[in-house]
Design an enzyme around this catalytic site. Structure first.
Site, PDB file in Angstrom:
ATOM      1  N   ASP A  36      38.125   0.084  14.831  1.00  0.00           N
ATOM      2  CA  ASP A  36      39.262   0.563  15.631  1.00  0.00           C
ATOM      3  C   ASP A  36      40.618   0.109  15.104  1.00  0.00           C
ATOM      4  O   ASP A  36      41.466  -0.354  15.880  1.00  0.00           O
ATOM      5  CB  ASP A  36      39.119   0.102  17.091  1.00  0.00           C
ATOM      6  CG  ASP A  36      37.758   0.414  17.676  1.00  0.00           C
ATOM      7  OD1 ASP A  36      37.288   1.540  17.479  1.00  0.00           O
ATOM      8  OD2 ASP A  36      37.168  -0.471  18.315  1.00  0.00           O
ATOM      9  N   GLU A 199      37.526   9.416  23.448  1.00  0.00           N
ATOM     10  CA  GLU A 199      38.128   8.095  23.297  1.00  0.00           C
ATOM     11  C   GLU A 199      39.265   8.123  22.275  1.00  0.00           C
ATOM     12  O   GLU A 199      39.474   9.101  21.566  1.00  0.00           O
ATOM     13  CB  GLU A 199      37.068   7.082  22.870  1.00  0.00           C
ATOM     14  CG  GLU A 199      35.948   6.908  23.885  1.00  0.00           C
ATOM     15  CD  GLU A 199      34.928   5.876  23.443  1.00  0.00           C
ATOM     16  OE1 GLU A 199      35.045   5.363  22.311  1.00  0.00           O
ATOM     17  OE2 GLU A 199      34.006   5.577  24.225  1.00  0.00           O
TER      18      GLU A 199
END
Length: 209
Positions: A36, A199
């Site tokens: 991420d 997401e």
């Protein structure tokens, strides 16, 4: 410690100049578990933050001048006093800090993330850290907390009138007051194409849109 970090980063930069004629690099440039990543480019330097989950110190910050050689310069969560007792009460094996967003606005660096204490009890909250100097190991402040309603991956976006918006998985959009942690009413933008909610939303302004 701050001086040592700056010197090590400068040495790494000089070595990069000497070895600059060699165009070979390894992918991924950040080896190990650095999921991420969120990055910004400020004054000819690239900065990246990555997830750290249950690890402490948490949310590492890396710096690079060429996107190839990276140096760990600080951790956003470096002392228990920033979130007193939170780590001791974490019961989720998949808990901790999820998908931070790193932003630079009006001379300050901001990191937004969520901390998952428990998945069973749905105990999760959002945080925003800030620092004027990411090279300062202890320079990240005590965060402002905000409600995310169990949504993850918060993004930060300042509009032209300086209103701050947070986009989260789902995909939802709401305003955020950094002085109080209060959030505005959520607007649902998109629920994806099936299965789990989408997401990692990020909002940018381009060509007046």
């Amino acid at each position: 410690m701050q001086l040592i970090l700056r010197l090590s980063w400068a040495i790494a930069f000089c070595i990069g100049l000497v070895l600059g004629e060699n165009s070979t690099y390894y992918n991924p440039v950040l080896s190990g578990w650095h999921s991420d990543p969120s990055c910004v480019h400020v004054n000819r330097t690239f900065f990246c933050a990555t997830s750290s989950f249950l690890s402490f110190p948490g949310i590492p910050i890396y710096a690079s001048d060429d996107l190839v050689r990276w140096t760990l310069i600080s951790h956003v969560w470096s002392r228990d006093s920033q979130l007193p007792g939170v780590s001791w009460n974490t019961s989720a094996t998949q808990g901790g800090f999820y998908a931070p967003t790193l932003r630079y606005h009006n001379g300050e660096f901001y990191v937004a993330s969520v901390y998952v204490v428990s998945i069973v009890d749905i105990d999760i909250f959002g945080v925003v850290f800030r620092s004027t100097d990411p090279f300062d190991v202890g320079g990240w402040n005590d965060p402002v907390r905000f409600e995310t309603s169990w949504r993850i991956d918060p993004d930060l976006f300042w509009d032209d009138d300086d209103t701050l918006y947070v986009a989260t998985s789902g995909i939802f959009l709401q305003t955020l007051d950094l002085d109080t942690g209060n959030v505005g009413n959520s607007i649902k933008i998109w629920n994806g194409t099936g299965g789990e909610s989408p997401e990692g939303p990020h909002i940018y302004k381009k060509d007046s849109w």
